[in-house]
Design a protein around this motif. Structure first.
Motif, mmCIF file in Angstrom:
data_model
loop_
_atom_site.group_PDB
_atom_site.id
_atom_site.type_symbol
_atom_site.label_atom_id
_atom_site.label_comp_id
_atom_site.label_asym_id
_atom_site.label_seq_id
_atom_site.Cartn_x
_atom_site.Cartn_y
_atom_site.Cartn_z
ATOM 1 N N VAL A 217 -0.819 -6.549 -1.321
ATOM 2 C CA VAL A 217 0.296 -6.769 -2.240
ATOM 3 C C VAL A 217 -0.185 -7.417 -3.534
ATOM 4 O O VAL A 217 0.370 -7.171 -4.613
ATOM 5 C CB VAL A 217 1.420 -7.595 -1.578
ATOM 6 C CG1 VAL A 217 1.121 -9.091 -1.596
ATOM 7 C CG2 VAL A 217 2.760 -7.319 -2.256
ATOM 8 N N GLU A 218 -1.229 -8.236 -3.447
ATOM 9 C CA GLU A 218 -1.799 -8.807 -4.673
ATOM 10 C C GLU A 218 -2.371 -7.695 -5.553
ATOM 11 O O GLU A 218 -2.261 -7.749 -6.786
ATOM 12 C CB GLU A 218 -2.878 -9.830 -4.319
ATOM 13 C CG GLU A 218 -2.313 -11.121 -3.740
ATOM 14 C CD GLU A 218 -3.387 -12.063 -3.227
ATOM 15 O OE1 GLU A 218 -4.566 -11.627 -3.144
ATOM 16 O OE2 GLU A 218 -3.066 -13.221 -2.902
ATOM 17 N N GLU A 219 -2.973 -6.683 -4.936
ATOM 18 C CA GLU A 219 -3.471 -5.541 -5.703
ATOM 19 C C GLU A 219 -2.312 -4.774 -6.343
ATOM 20 O O GLU A 219 -2.418 -4.318 -7.487
ATOM 21 C CB GLU A 219 -4.284 -4.616 -4.794
ATOM 22 C CG GLU A 219 -5.594 -5.237 -4.315
ATOM 23 C CD GLU A 219 -6.291 -4.399 -3.261
ATOM 24 O OE1 GLU A 219 -5.692 -3.377 -2.819
ATOM 25 O OE2 GLU A 219 -7.417 -4.742 -2.865
ATOM 26 N N THR A 220 -1.209 -4.641 -5.603
ATOM 27 C CA THR A 220 -0.030 -3.978 -6.158
ATOM 28 C C THR A 220 0.487 -4.723 -7.377
ATOM 29 O O THR A 220 0.762 -4.126 -8.432
ATOM 30 C CB THR A 220 1.087 -3.881 -5.100
ATOM 31 O OG1 THR A 220 0.630 -3.104 -3.990
ATOM 32 C CG2 THR A 220 2.341 -3.236 -5.685
ATOM 33 N N SER B 160 0.852 -1.191 0.000
ATOM 34 C CA SER B 160 0.000 0.000 0.000
ATOM 35 C C SER B 160 0.884 1.237 0.000
ATOM 36 O O SER B 160 2.114 1.153 0.088
ATOM 37 C CB SER B 160 -0.925 0.022 1.230
ATOM 38 O OG SER B 160 -0.165 0.171 2.418
ATOM 39 N N GLY B 161 0.246 2.387 -0.104
ATOM 40 C CA GLY B 161 0.910 3.658 0.120
ATOM 41 C C GLY B 161 2.100 3.935 -0.769
ATOM 42 O O GLY B 161 2.092 3.695 -1.976
ATOM 43 N N ILE B 162 3.152 4.470 -0.164
ATOM 44 C CA ILE B 162 4.343 4.872 -0.901
ATOM 45 C C ILE B 162 5.007 3.680 -1.566
ATOM 46 O O ILE B 162 5.475 3.765 -2.706
ATOM 47 C CB ILE B 162 5.325 5.608 0.033
ATOM 48 C CG1 ILE B 162 4.731 6.955 0.466
ATOM 49 C CG2 ILE B 162 6.674 5.812 -0.647
ATOM 50 C CD1 ILE B 162 5.502 7.655 1.564
ATOM 51 N N GLY B 163 5.047 2.536 -0.870
ATOM 52 C CA GLY B 163 5.646 1.342 -1.460
ATOM 53 C C GLY B 163 4.918 0.882 -2.706
ATOM 54 O O GLY B 163 5.547 0.528 -3.713
ATOM 55 N N ARG B 164 3.595 0.892 -2.664
ATOM 56 C CA ARG B 164 2.812 0.514 -3.854
ATOM 57 C C ARG B 164 3.062 1.494 -4.987
ATOM 58 O O ARG B 164 3.287 1.094 -6.130
ATOM 59 C CB ARG B 164 1.323 0.466 -3.528
ATOM 60 C CG ARG B 164 0.464 0.207 -4.770
ATOM 61 C CD ARG B 164 -1.014 0.160 -4.449
ATOM 62 N NE ARG B 164 -1.344 -1.054 -3.707
ATOM 63 C CZ ARG B 164 -2.582 -1.345 -3.279
ATOM 64 N NH1 ARG B 164 -3.579 -0.507 -3.513
ATOM 65 N NH2 ARG B 164 -2.798 -2.449 -2.609
ATOM 66 N N SER B 165 3.045 2.780 -4.667
ATOM 67 C CA SER B 165 3.287 3.774 -5.704
ATOM 68 C C SER B 165 4.667 3.592 -6.324
ATOM 69 O O SER B 165 4.813 3.651 -7.554
ATOM 70 C CB SER B 165 3.169 5.185 -5.127
ATOM 71 O OG SER B 165 3.574 6.141 -6.076
ATOM 72 N N ALA B 166 5.679 3.387 -5.486
ATOM 73 C CA ALA B 166 7.036 3.206 -6.007
ATOM 74 C C ALA B 166 7.086 2.012 -6.953
ATOM 75 O O ALA B 166 7.698 2.078 -8.020
ATOM 76 C CB ALA B 166 8.023 3.024 -4.856
#
Length: 252
Positions: free
Chosen positions: A39-42, A11-17
């Protein structure tokens, strides 16, 4: 293809990165601790922008698991990308807990230390043999380390993020013979699950928070994720040893 390991990518910054890196043609190893659905969504979003990604579980609480994570990472690199190394490490995973002086227990202090400093330090050390020469490391710190953002209750969190900022400079020096660049980004208040998802639980605080930002709003994950992607890319090739505030002018 370059490969990036992004911790806390559910989620959040990690997902965006992870997504911003994928848009630049970089394969992603997205780590998560407990948020498997996230994380599956990422991974799905990375695939949606034409990228490749795999998810691996990683807890920063307990360094004994890091050798096992490295083995799983090496297997994923070989299976998915036919590589025996990766190119970029984004140390993003962490937690935010208010710990007022006089009320902070040793248990909470030790837990924060593991998640915010000890864990990233020893994870980086464990993965250095697998990180390719000429690669990059980006640590996510916080503008809570700056004097103009000092707030009550964040002394432990900010101190540990300050340790990561100092570590960034030392890693940049020590890894420079391998051509590895090391930088950090220091977000301000950002719309993430930070501090037990406080922004979602208390949306009424957002307008008041926004008044402290020169650009008139709190941060969004992509505000930070795009800077991370820039730092690991060719555009950032002459930047190393820096902790760059990315906060929209918080308390400017």
């Amino acid at each position: 293809m370059n490969i990036a390991v992004v911790t806390g990518a559910s989620s959040g910054i990690g997902r965006s990165a992870a997504i911003q890196l994928a848009k630049r043609g970089i394969g992603v190893v997205a780590t998560y601790n407990s948020n498997r659905k996230g994380v599956e969504e990422t991974v799905s979003e990375v695939h949606g922008v034409g990228g490749t990604a795999v998810a691996l579980r990683l807890s920063l609480s307990g360094t004994a698991d890091f050798s096992g994570f490295r083995a799983e990472l090496e297997e994923a690199l070989a299976t998915t990308w036919h590589r025996d190394s990766f190119d970029h490490l984004v140390n993003n995973a962490g937690v935010g807990i208010v710990t007022p002086l006089g009320q902070t227990t040793e248990k909470v202090f030790d837990s924060l230390t593991e998640d915010l400093f000890k864990g990233p330090f020893f994870l980086t050390q464990e993965l250095l043999p697998v990180l390719a020469d000429g690669g990059t490391i980006v640590n996510v710190t916080s503008n809570a380390t700056r004097g103009h953002v000092t707030g009550p209750g964040w002394s432990v969190y900010a101190s540990l993020k300050g340790a990561m900022s100092v570590l960034t400079r030392y890693l940049a020096k020590e890894l420079s013979p391998r051509g590895i660049r090391v930088n950090a980004v220091a977000p301000g208040a950002t719309h993430t699950r930070f501090a037990d998802n406080v922004v979602e639980r208390h949306p009424e605080i957002v307008p008041e928070l926004a008044k402290a930002f020169a650009l008139g709003r709190i941060g969004e994950p992509d505000d930070i994720g795009m800077v991370i992607a820039t730092l690991v890319s060719e555009e950032g090739r002459w930047i190393t040893g820096q902790d760059i505030e990315v906060s929209g002018g918080q308390n400017l």
